[in-house]
Scaffold this motif. Structure first.
Motif, PDB file in Angstrom:
ATOM      1  N   ILE A 155       0.224  -0.278   3.461  1.00 57.04           N
ATOM      2  CA  ILE A 155      -1.074   0.386   3.280  1.00 57.04           C
ATOM      3  C   ILE A 155      -2.072  -0.163   4.295  1.00 57.04           C
TER       4      ILE A 155
ATOM      5  N   ILE B 263      -4.248   1.945   6.980  1.00 56.57           N
ATOM      6  CA  ILE B 263      -5.687   2.228   6.884  1.00 56.57           C
ATOM      7  C   ILE B 263      -6.556   1.153   7.532  1.00 56.57           C
TER       8      ILE B 263
ATOM      9  N   GLU C  32     -10.554  -1.429   5.471  1.00 53.65           N
ATOM     10  CA  GLU C  32     -10.381  -0.479   4.370  1.00 53.65           C
ATOM     11  C   GLU C  32      -9.476  -1.066   3.295  1.00 53.65           C
ATOM     12  N   ALA C  33      -8.450  -1.808   3.756  1.00 54.61           N
ATOM     13  CA  ALA C  33      -7.508  -2.394   2.801  1.00 54.61           C
ATOM     14  C   ALA C  33      -8.220  -3.404   1.904  1.00 54.61           C
TER      15      ALA C  33
ATOM     16  N   LEU D 239     -10.122  -1.521  -0.562  1.00 55.27           N
ATOM     17  CA  LEU D 239      -9.222  -0.967  -1.586  1.00 55.27           C
ATOM     18  C   LEU D 239      -8.892  -2.046  -2.623  1.00 55.27           C
TER      19      LEU D 239
ATOM     20  N   VAL E  81      -7.253   6.884  -1.185  1.00 55.33           N
ATOM     21  CA  VAL E  81      -7.237   5.934  -0.081  1.00 55.33           C
ATOM     22  C   VAL E  81      -7.253   6.742   1.207  1.00 55.33           C
TER      23      VAL E  81
END
Ligand code: C2E
Ligand code: CA
Ligand code: CA
Length: 782
Positions: A392, A396, A400-401, A404, A458
């Motif tokens: 992930i 991204i 962003e991770a 998240l 996401v």
């Protein structure tokens, strides 16, 4: 908390020691410019000159045009800033001149008196500011103007009010009125302006300070008594006594009390003057005429009053300077203390929280755990990781991770109200839970994990977010988190959504590092060796080959089984030299046996990690070359799971090894997540049915059918089938009956050192199956 108290007590100690250098008892307060000493000398000299000039003027001209300049001049010089001093001097000089031109007009005194009062007020303010360290910077023209405007009203309220009242006194008693005016003037000069300046400067210091009523009442009472004494008892010098309570009010109380003091003085002064009471009543001076001898005498006392007044200022202001400094310092210290405490709290917050999400970090969670655990609660801690998080993050981006992860943590917090959620690292969430027991902790956590059945958005796409959790009961805060992390690793390894901490794993992990370093030296010191366990050919009763099983006689610990150290080795690059060593040693043992006339095929075990290593094939080829050995005499045992990690590389290696001539056996068949497609793709020669199926045959016909089906499947795929873990005669007989090709297990032989393998041993191994011909009991095979 302890830090705050320490700072507070330091402040208190500092305030209790006025002699620690911060407070100066010098007459004139040294400032930043360093010219104070010079100014002080000028102040004293000029004052003396002014007094002398007053005397001289009165004696020579019968007028006193110098006197208002005294305070003004002194103050202007003390302002330090030349342009401002010049402005004040010019104004005062002009007013003085005007006074002398208009001295015969009765109205001129109103104008000049008020202007002079004002000028002297400014001068007094400057002195007060200078000595008391008040914050009004009169050097800037705009501020000076603002101050003048501000000062007009209250100055007039006292000085002009009383002064104008004095005008109602008949002209032949003008000296009385004039003296009364002078009293008003002094009051205005000394009382109002310093009050104004000080109240303005100290308003902030006093803000929020609770005022007890005793002190203001006492001080206002004193002001009242002294003012009454000035006007009723005609004791002119008394006016200077008022100085003390008034300054105390300004320093210690809020501006409202200053305003009250001004009001009291103005009211008493006005009422007393209107009713014929002045500091110099007719009772004292008798009837006087303008410019008569007594008036002159009265006027001659003026410089004495002024001297007295200045002396008082010279003593009182430095004394109050100390008070002010103390107050300012206390205020500054208070502000600094508050700032230090705030900074400390901010730093503590930063240390315990994630900067981006504001969630607690590992330290923060540890603090919470410590508190909860010391409170006697039963506390559990969980470590959670997001499945496929590395992928992930790659998709991204790390920013962003991180967001998240914070969102996931917040969702978790929402589904577990009252529990503490933290970010343990860039990919791990921590969770503290207070539950009665293990069962309820697990139940709550599972329920919280269920909140993630709903996909999350996401990068504009709906993503199923799966969480894996490790759970541990907290006995010590730091250990608690570590244990949850170990449990998380266990959960990941076992591919289960939740695992409890297992103390054995921790012990192995703790001992593991030390063990590995010892193991490295074992490659050369001989404590590592291979045990050999035969496989019996059920068709002809011969030894079909031997499996090499690693053994370690760890110094000081006795014999260690591979299960205790191989998983650890497989996590490190040490697996490569160890695998090479096993192949080399197997070939050496094989050569040793051949030298004794025993020719036997050998099997070695390959771990998943070895199989994923691109250099494996080249290394094995080199070892074969070095030992001048044939790959055909060696079988490599691999498990299906060894393929699953990175099937492409593993299958490529296997095919290359197969081409080199190695035999391939599928080990532990049936225990892994067997997939038929692997069976189809692995270039295997044989298949080893795991010992749990062999042991299971005793449980009933279904289990026997399973083994039969597996044997059939192997045969249909063209593989030889080997039964592992054969421990009883019944198992052996049944396997023979089912058509199994080979058997291995304790019934036939325990794994043994190569030295113990001889014809006698082989005879024991082969006693269970009668061979069609007796001469050769051993044959090369996989
Ligand atoms: P494995 O390949 O399945 O090895 C068979 C294990 O079963 C051996 O345990 C053997 O001693 C044991 N065994 C043999 N017959 C019986 C029986 O009748 N009943 C029972 N209950 N057990 C029996 P060992 O030697 O402790 O080895 C354990 C595992 O360690 C092996 O499982 C293998 O996966 C691994 N291993 C051993 N040597 C090596 C090596 O040199 N390299 C690698 N990579 N792994 C090795
Ligand atoms: Ca094996
Ligand atoms: Ca096995």
């Amino acid at each position: 908390m302890a830090g705050e108290n320490a700072i507070r007590s330091k402040v208190k100690r500092a305030l209790r020691q006025p002699s620690n250098g911060a407070l100066r008892w010098s007459l004139f307060r040294p400032g930043e410019t360093g010219s104070e000493h010079r100014d002080s000398i000028i102040f004293v000299v000029l004052f003396a000159v002014c007094i002398a000039a007053s005397h001289w003027c009165v004696a020579r001209f019968g007028t006193i045009f110098v006197w208002p300049a005294n305070g003004v001049l002194v103050a202007a010089l003390l302002l330090l800033h030349r342009p401002a001093a010049l402005r004040v001097l010019i104004v005062c000089g002009a007013v003085n001149l005007l006074g002398n031109f208009l001295r015969d007009s009765p109205a001129h005194m109103i104008v000049i008196g008020t202007a002079l009062n004002l000028a002297e007020s400014i001068a007094a303010a400057a002195i007060a500011r200078r000595f008391c360290g008040a914050g009004l910077d009169l050097r800037r023209p705009r501020r000076l103007t603002a101050f003048v405007v501000l000062a007009v009203a209250p100055t007039c309220a006292v000085a002009a009010l009383i002064g104008i009242a004095a005008l109602r006194v008949p002209l032949h008693e003008f000296a009385v009125g004039w003296q009364t005016w002078f009293a008003a003037d002094a009051l205005g000069l000394i009382i109002v302006t310093p009050l104004l300046v000080l109240a303005a400067a100290h308003r902030r210091e006093n803000a929020g300070r609770p005022t007890r009523l005793v002190e203001p009442c006492l001080l206002l009472g004193l002001v009242t008594v002294i003012t009454l004494a000035i006007f009723l008892q005609s004791r002119a010098p008394l006016e200077f006594l008022i100085f003390l309570p008034v300054l105390l009010i300004a320093f210690r109380l809020s501006p409202i009390w200053s305003a009250l003091a001004i009001l009291i003085v103005a009211t008493i002064g006005t009422v007393a003057t209107l009713s014929g009471h002045g500091p110099m009543t007719l009772g004292v001076l008798g009837p006087v005429e303008w410019a008569n001898a007594q008036t002159l005498r009265a006027l001659q006392t003026l410089p004495t009053f002024q001297l007295f007044m200045m002396a008082l200022i010279a003593v009182a202001l430095p004394a109050t300077t100390v008070l002010t400094e103390r107050r300012l310092m206390a205020g500054r210290l208070r502000a600094r203390t508050a700032a230090a405490i705030a900074a400390r709290q901010h730093i503590a917050h930063l240390a315990a929280h994630d900067a981006d999400s504001g969630l607690p970090n590992r330290t923060g969670l540890m603090q919470t755990l410590e508190r909860s655990a010391s409170g006697g609660a039963t506390v559990f801690v969980a470590a959670l990781s997001v499945d496929r998080f590395a992928r992930i993050r790659a998709a991204i981006g790390s920013v962003e991770a991180a967001r998240l992860l914070a969102r996931i943590a917040k969702r978790l917090a929402a589904s577990l109200p009252g529990e503490r959620v933290a970010l343990l690292s860039s990919d791990t969430i921590g969770l503290q839970m207070q539950c009665a027991d293990e069962a309820s902790a697990e139940q709550r956590l599972r329920a919280a994990l269920a909140a993630f059945d709903v996909p999350m958005m996401v990068a504009d796409a709906e993503v199923d977010v799966g969480l894996t959790a490790g759970l541990a009961r907290v006995e010590g805060a730091a250990r608690g988190i570590d244990r949850a992390m170990i449990a998380l690793d266990q959960a990941r390894l076992a591919s289960v959504p939740l695992a409890w901490f297992d103390a054995d794993t921790e012990r192995v992990a703790a001992g593991g590092l030390a063990m590995l370093s010892v193991l490295r030296t074992s490659l050369i010191d001989g404590s590592l060796w291979l045990a050999h366990q035969p496989k019996l050919d059920l068709k002809n009763g011969r030894v079909a080959g031997v499996e090499c099983l690693i053994r370690w006689d760890r110094p000081g610990h006795g014999r260690v089984r591979p299960d205790a150290f191989m998983p650890l080795v497989e996590e490190t690059r040490f697996i490569e030299p160890l695998t090479d060593w096993v192949l080399g040693r197997a070939l050496s043992d094989q050569a040793a046996l051949a030298a004794r006339g025993i020719s036997v095929g050998m099997a070695i075990n390959l771990s998943a990690r070895s199989l994923g290593e691109p250099s494996l094939v080249a290394r094995f080829a080199a070892i074969l070359a070095e030992k001048a050995a044939r790959a055909e005499d060696i079988t490599l045992e691999i498990t299906e799971t060894a393929i699953m990690g990175d099937p492409e590389t593993a299958l490529a290696s296997l095919n290359a090894l197969k081409r080199l001539g190695f035999g391939i056996a599928i080990d532990d068949y049936g225990t892994g997540l067997s997939s038929l497609s692997y069976l189809r793709n692995i270039p295997a020669d044989s298949l080893k049915i795991d010992r749990c199926f062999i042991a299971g045959m005793a449980d009933g016909p279904r289990h026997v059918e399973l083994v039969r089906a597996t044997i059939d499947l192997g045969h249909r795929l063209g593989l030889k089938v080997v039964a592992e873990g054969v421990e009883t005669e019944e198992q052996l007989a049944l396997l023979s009956l089912l058509g199994c090709d080979q058997a291995q297990g304790y019934l036939i032989a325990q794994p043994c050192p190569v030295a113990e393998i001889d014809s006698a041993a082989i005879a024991v191994w082969t006693r269970h199956v009668s061979a069609p011909d007796d001469d050769i009991a051993c044959a090369v095979g996989g």
